[in-house]
Design a protein around this motif. Structure first.
Motif, PDB file in Angstrom:
ATOM      1  N   PRO A 192       1.018  -1.215  -0.042  1.00  0.00           N
ATOM      2  CA  PRO A 192      -0.024   0.110  -0.054  1.00  0.00           C
ATOM      3  C   PRO A 192       0.817   1.258   0.142  1.00  0.00           C
ATOM      4  O   PRO A 192       0.591   2.330  -0.567  1.00  0.00           O
ATOM      5  N   LEU A 193       1.949   1.371   0.665  1.00  0.00           N
ATOM      6  CA  LEU A 193       2.777   2.377   0.670  1.00  0.00           C
ATOM      7  C   LEU A 193       3.600   2.526  -0.467  1.00  0.00           C
ATOM      8  O   LEU A 193       3.861   3.840  -1.016  1.00  0.00           O
ATOM      9  N   LYS A 194       4.008   1.719  -1.280  1.00  0.00           N
ATOM     10  CA  LYS A 194       4.739   1.660  -2.606  1.00  0.00           C
ATOM     11  C   LYS A 194       3.922   1.650  -3.812  1.00  0.00           C
ATOM     12  O   LYS A 194       4.479   2.585  -4.861  1.00  0.00           O
ATOM     13  N   TYR A 195       2.668   1.547  -3.915  1.00  0.00           N
ATOM     14  CA  TYR A 195       1.678   1.712  -5.024  1.00  0.00           C
ATOM     15  C   TYR A 195       0.387   2.383  -4.524  1.00  0.00           C
ATOM     16  O   TYR A 195      -0.646   1.813  -4.432  1.00  0.00           O
ATOM     17  N   PRO A 196       0.735   3.547  -3.859  1.00  0.00           N
ATOM     18  CA  PRO A 196      -0.465   3.863  -3.155  1.00  0.00           C
ATOM     19  C   PRO A 196      -1.763   4.346  -3.848  1.00  0.00           C
ATOM     20  O   PRO A 196      -2.938   4.263  -3.281  1.00  0.00           O
ATOM     21  N   LEU A 197      -1.850   4.546  -5.010  1.00  0.00           N
ATOM     22  CA  LEU A 197      -3.055   5.113  -5.832  1.00  0.00           C
ATOM     23  C   LEU A 197      -4.267   4.128  -5.586  1.00  0.00           C
ATOM     24  O   LEU A 197      -5.222   4.121  -5.572  1.00  0.00           O
ATOM     25  N   ALA A 198      -3.741   2.765  -6.017  1.00  0.00           N
ATOM     26  CA  ALA A 198      -4.751   1.558  -6.167  1.00  0.00           C
ATOM     27  C   ALA A 198      -5.462   1.351  -4.845  1.00  0.00           C
ATOM     28  O   ALA A 198      -6.636   1.077  -4.683  1.00  0.00           O
ATOM     29  N   PHE A 199      -4.643   1.868  -3.648  1.00  0.00           N
ATOM     30  CA  PHE A 199      -5.183   1.574  -2.129  1.00  0.00           C
ATOM     31  C   PHE A 199      -5.972   2.787  -2.032  1.00  0.00           C
ATOM     32  O   PHE A 199      -6.998   2.707  -1.105  1.00  0.00           O
ATOM     33  N   HIS A 200      -5.511   4.083  -2.316  1.00  0.00           N
ATOM     34  CA  HIS A 200      -6.238   5.381  -2.032  1.00  0.00           C
ATOM     35  C   HIS A 200      -7.442   5.058  -2.619  1.00  0.00           C
ATOM     36  O   HIS A 200      -8.507   5.709  -2.093  1.00  0.00           O
ATOM     37  N   LEU A 201      -7.915   4.892  -3.996  1.00  0.00           N
ATOM     38  CA  LEU A 201      -8.869   5.077  -4.541  1.00  0.00           C
ATOM     39  C   LEU A 201      -9.879   3.736  -4.500  1.00  0.00           C
ATOM     40  O   LEU A 201     -11.075   3.734  -4.729  1.00  0.00           O
ATOM     41  N   ALA A 202      -9.463   2.852  -3.769  1.00  0.00           N
ATOM     42  CA  ALA A 202     -10.287   1.538  -3.533  1.00  0.00           C
ATOM     43  C   ALA A 202     -11.387   1.703  -2.435  1.00  0.00           C
ATOM     44  O   ALA A 202     -11.220   2.337  -1.306  1.00  0.00           O
ATOM     45  N   HIS A 203     -12.595   1.027  -2.748  1.00  0.00           N
ATOM     46  CA  HIS A 203     -13.567   1.063  -1.688  1.00  0.00           C
ATOM     47  C   HIS A 203     -13.217   0.158  -0.831  1.00  0.00           C
ATOM     48  O   HIS A 203     -13.864   0.072   0.426  1.00  0.00           O
ATOM     49  N   LEU A 204     -12.462  -1.118  -1.252  1.00  0.00           N
ATOM     50  CA  LEU A 204     -12.329  -2.099  -0.270  1.00  0.00           C
ATOM     51  C   LEU A 204     -11.208  -2.759  -0.920  1.00  0.00           C
ATOM     52  O   LEU A 204     -10.811  -3.056  -2.087  1.00  0.00           O
ATOM     53  N   LEU A 205     -10.356  -3.450   0.040  1.00  0.00           N
ATOM     54  CA  LEU A 205      -9.180  -4.234  -0.127  1.00  0.00           C
ATOM     55  C   LEU A 205      -9.366  -5.673   0.184  1.00  0.00           C
ATOM     56  O   LEU A 205      -9.856  -5.876   1.396  1.00  0.00           O
ATOM     57  N   VAL A 206      -9.117  -6.467  -0.882  1.00  0.00           N
ATOM     58  CA  VAL A 206      -9.548  -8.062  -0.394  1.00  0.00           C
ATOM     59  C   VAL A 206      -7.904  -8.626  -0.306  1.00  0.00           C
ATOM     60  O   VAL A 206      -7.208  -8.416  -1.798  1.00  0.00           O
ATOM     61  N   LEU A 207      -7.899  -8.976   0.590  1.00  0.00           N
ATOM     62  CA  LEU A 207      -6.418  -9.852   0.777  1.00  0.00           C
ATOM     63  C   LEU A 207      -6.694 -11.176   0.345  1.00  0.00           C
ATOM     64  O   LEU A 207      -7.504 -11.805   0.747  1.00  0.00           O
ATOM     65  N   THR A 208      -5.758 -11.774  -0.484  1.00  0.00           N
ATOM     66  CA  THR A 208      -6.017 -13.061  -1.019  1.00  0.00           C
ATOM     67  C   THR A 208      -4.796 -14.020  -0.646  1.00  0.00           C
ATOM     68  O   THR A 208      -3.792 -13.509  -0.075  1.00  0.00           O
ATOM     69  N   LYS A 209      -5.155 -15.338  -0.741  1.00  0.00           N
ATOM     70  CA  LYS A 209      -4.001 -16.361  -0.643  1.00  0.00           C
ATOM     71  C   LYS A 209      -3.859 -16.423   0.993  1.00  0.00           C
ATOM     72  O   LYS A 209      -2.590 -16.730   1.513  1.00  0.00           O
ATOM     73  N   MET A 210      -4.654 -16.188   2.047  1.00  0.00           N
ATOM     74  CA  MET A 210      -4.451 -16.166   3.488  1.00  0.00           C
ATOM     75  C   MET A 210      -4.163 -17.638   3.964  1.00  0.00           C
ATOM     76  O   MET A 210      -3.655 -17.549   4.908  1.00  0.00           O
ATOM     77  N   ASP A 211      -4.160 -18.887   3.305  1.00  0.00           N
ATOM     78  CA  ASP A 211      -3.926 -20.037   3.515  1.00  0.00           C
ATOM     79  C   ASP A 211      -2.368 -20.136   3.604  1.00  0.00           C
ATOM     80  O   ASP A 211      -1.857 -21.020   4.344  1.00  0.00           O
ATOM     81  N   LEU A 212      -1.725 -19.085   3.081  1.00  0.00           N
ATOM     82  CA  LEU A 212      -0.306 -19.340   3.122  1.00  0.00           C
ATOM     83  C   LEU A 212       0.361 -18.649   4.002  1.00  0.00           C
ATOM     84  O   LEU A 212       1.779 -18.535   4.315  1.00  0.00           O
ATOM     85  N   LEU A 213      -0.346 -17.955   4.927  1.00  0.00           N
ATOM     86  CA  LEU A 213       0.183 -17.048   6.002  1.00  0.00           C
ATOM     87  C   LEU A 213       1.108 -17.933   6.989  1.00  0.00           C
ATOM     88  O   LEU A 213       2.132 -17.434   7.320  1.00  0.00           O
ATOM     89  N   PRO A 214       0.741 -19.093   7.297  1.00  0.00           N
ATOM     90  CA  PRO A 214       1.851 -19.766   8.103  1.00  0.00           C
ATOM     91  C   PRO A 214       3.237 -19.807   7.754  1.00  0.00           C
ATOM     92  O   PRO A 214       4.218 -20.165   8.288  1.00  0.00           O
ATOM     93  N   TYR A 215       3.219 -19.753   6.288  1.00  0.00           N
ATOM     94  CA  TYR A 215       4.646 -19.926   5.574  1.00  0.00           C
ATOM     95  C   TYR A 215       5.354 -18.997   5.204  1.00  0.00           C
ATOM     96  O   TYR A 215       6.303 -19.034   4.500  1.00  0.00           O
ATOM     97  N   LEU A 216       4.613 -17.647   5.488  1.00  0.00           N
ATOM     98  CA  LEU A 216       5.111 -16.413   4.871  1.00  0.00           C
ATOM     99  C   LEU A 216       5.864 -15.516   6.126  1.00  0.00           C
ATOM    100  O   LEU A 216       5.231 -15.760   7.059  1.00  0.00           O
ATOM    101  N   HIS A 217       6.570 -14.654   5.792  1.00  0.00           N
ATOM    102  CA  HIS A 217       6.857 -13.522   6.820  1.00  0.00           C
ATOM    103  C   HIS A 217       6.113 -12.320   6.585  1.00  0.00           C
ATOM    104  O   HIS A 217       6.448 -11.206   5.936  1.00  0.00           O
ATOM    105  N   PHE A 218       4.993 -12.313   7.227  1.00  0.00           N
ATOM    106  CA  PHE A 218       3.813 -11.514   6.584  1.00  0.00           C
ATOM    107  C   PHE A 218       3.107 -10.981   8.012  1.00  0.00           C
ATOM    108  O   PHE A 218       2.608 -11.898   8.547  1.00  0.00           O
ATOM    109  N   ASP A 219       3.151  -9.630   8.101  1.00  0.00           N
ATOM    110  CA  ASP A 219       2.517  -9.360   9.301  1.00  0.00           C
ATOM    111  C   ASP A 219       1.215  -8.401   9.011  1.00  0.00           C
ATOM    112  O   ASP A 219       1.107  -7.305   8.041  1.00  0.00           O
ATOM    113  N   LEU A 220       0.150  -9.169   9.299  1.00  0.00           N
ATOM    114  CA  LEU A 220      -1.094  -8.829   8.744  1.00  0.00           C
ATOM    115  C   LEU A 220      -1.595  -7.407   9.261  1.00  0.00           C
ATOM    116  O   LEU A 220      -2.169  -6.773   8.541  1.00  0.00           O
TER     117      LEU A 220
END
Lengths: 224, 224
Positions: free
Chosen positions: A156-184
């Motif tokens: 969201p910080l690196k590509y702000p316009l797509a996030f700024h104009l969105a009404h909704l953000l859908v995060l996908t591939k949440m099943d991979l969370l245990p295998y990633l270094h991702f801070d939700l």
């Protein structure tokens, strides 16, 4: 560091003309769609975020209660449209070999080709590109930005316009969370820095996470 | 379906002028870099493919034997440049808030700002976008396209130019293979349909897969 040579100024001028022309077609599309009572979503994301996979699952869940249609944008191939067609929902593929985004004129031509009688919900799957499509109004009611959690929480910080104009953000591939270094939580904070109060739904088609929440979001859009 | 209205023709004309101007700067960059014996790679990929993570790991492995430098392209933030700077390798960040790709003039300005004495290997990390950056020669010796295997095996077919122009395809995040529905062989076949004989290295920074193969590729580029 930004270029300020003459050439860059020319680009910006022409870009303005393109966007003006686009906005005229977008207004026509919006009037056309709203007159028919069709609620329209413009789906934006990076390549490979899972837009088509989510869409196929969504259509399977909704198609018996809401009449849907789909416009598929891709630089090349009609693979995605073929996947949508298997759900029996009307779909038109737009290939944009010379362009990195859909514009409102592409959508206008797709609308002429789509059987829209009775359609209540139209999905426009944009070309996989987190930058350029955000600048082009297609006549949609809202933009929905998708982001695979494999892409990292800084997007969201690196590509702000797509996030700024969105009404909704859908995060996908949440099943991979245990295998990633991702801070939700950090990802959500980053999205809210760009778009305070943005609605966020975390999903996975494979683990069936968040899909009812997403479908309920769509139901309220159509049924009010 | 492609737009053929007057507006689109204008876009193509202007695009031609932009590319001509870009190519002039690219030729100058190439002459400047080659005169100094600097081998230059232009790294292309979607957002979140792991370009910076691979680059940090690469610099840590190579910096004591090959003098490296980095140009970082992003729409916004200098986060990536900060990560690179921690390796003690010289880095310049270019932000392109109005642009979806680096162009040769951006790179020219970055070259003026980079300490290049003794540098043998220059990495240019392009803006995260699998479409637009492929059209802009920066003066590099070769393009390297990265693709996270989370993006799906169809990406070479859907975004062909970045794969067609690449000298090397680096697949990333191979550690996630057991958790994905990803057909590695099909991905390679798709890449070879677009670019027969394309070299492919499958990597993961987290499982340390393929990193020596990648570093050896770079060593042969510098040492011959």
């Amino acid at each position: 560091m930004t270029s300020n040579r003459n050439g860059a100024v020319r680009v910006i001028t022409i870009e303005g003309n393109i966007l003006e022309q686009n906005d005229r077609f977008a207004r026509q599309n919006r009037a056309y769609l709203q007159a028919r009572g069709i609620y329209t979503l413009n789906l934006l994301s990076s390549p490979g975020s899972g837009k088509t996979t989510l869409l196929v699952e969504t259509l399977d869940r909704l198609k018996n209660e809401i009449r849907c249609a789909v416009i598929e944008g891709d630089q090349q191939t009609s693979n995605d449209a073929q996947r949508i067609a298997e759900t029996q929902v009307p779909v038109v593929q737009i290939n944009t070999p010379q362009s990195c985004h859909l514009d409102a004129f592409h959508v206008r031509r797709a609308l002429e080709a789509l059987p829209l009688d009775g359609v209540e919900l139209l999905f426009i799957e944009n070309v996989g590109n987190l930058i350029c499509p955000a600048s082009f109004d297609l006549g949609e009611d809202e933009k929905v930005t998708l982001m695979s959690i494999t892409e990292g929480e800084d997007k969201p910080l690196k590509y702000p316009l797509a996030f700024h104009l969105a009404h909704l953000l859908v995060l996908t591939k949440m099943d991979l969370l245990p295998y990633l270094h991702f801070d939700l939580e950090l990802c959500k904070q980053n999205a809210w820095r760009i778009n305070p109060g943005l609605s966020i739904i975390a999903t996975s088609v494979y683990s069936q996470t968040g899909l009812e929440e997403w479908c309920n979001y769509l139901r309220t859009r159509v049924r009010g």
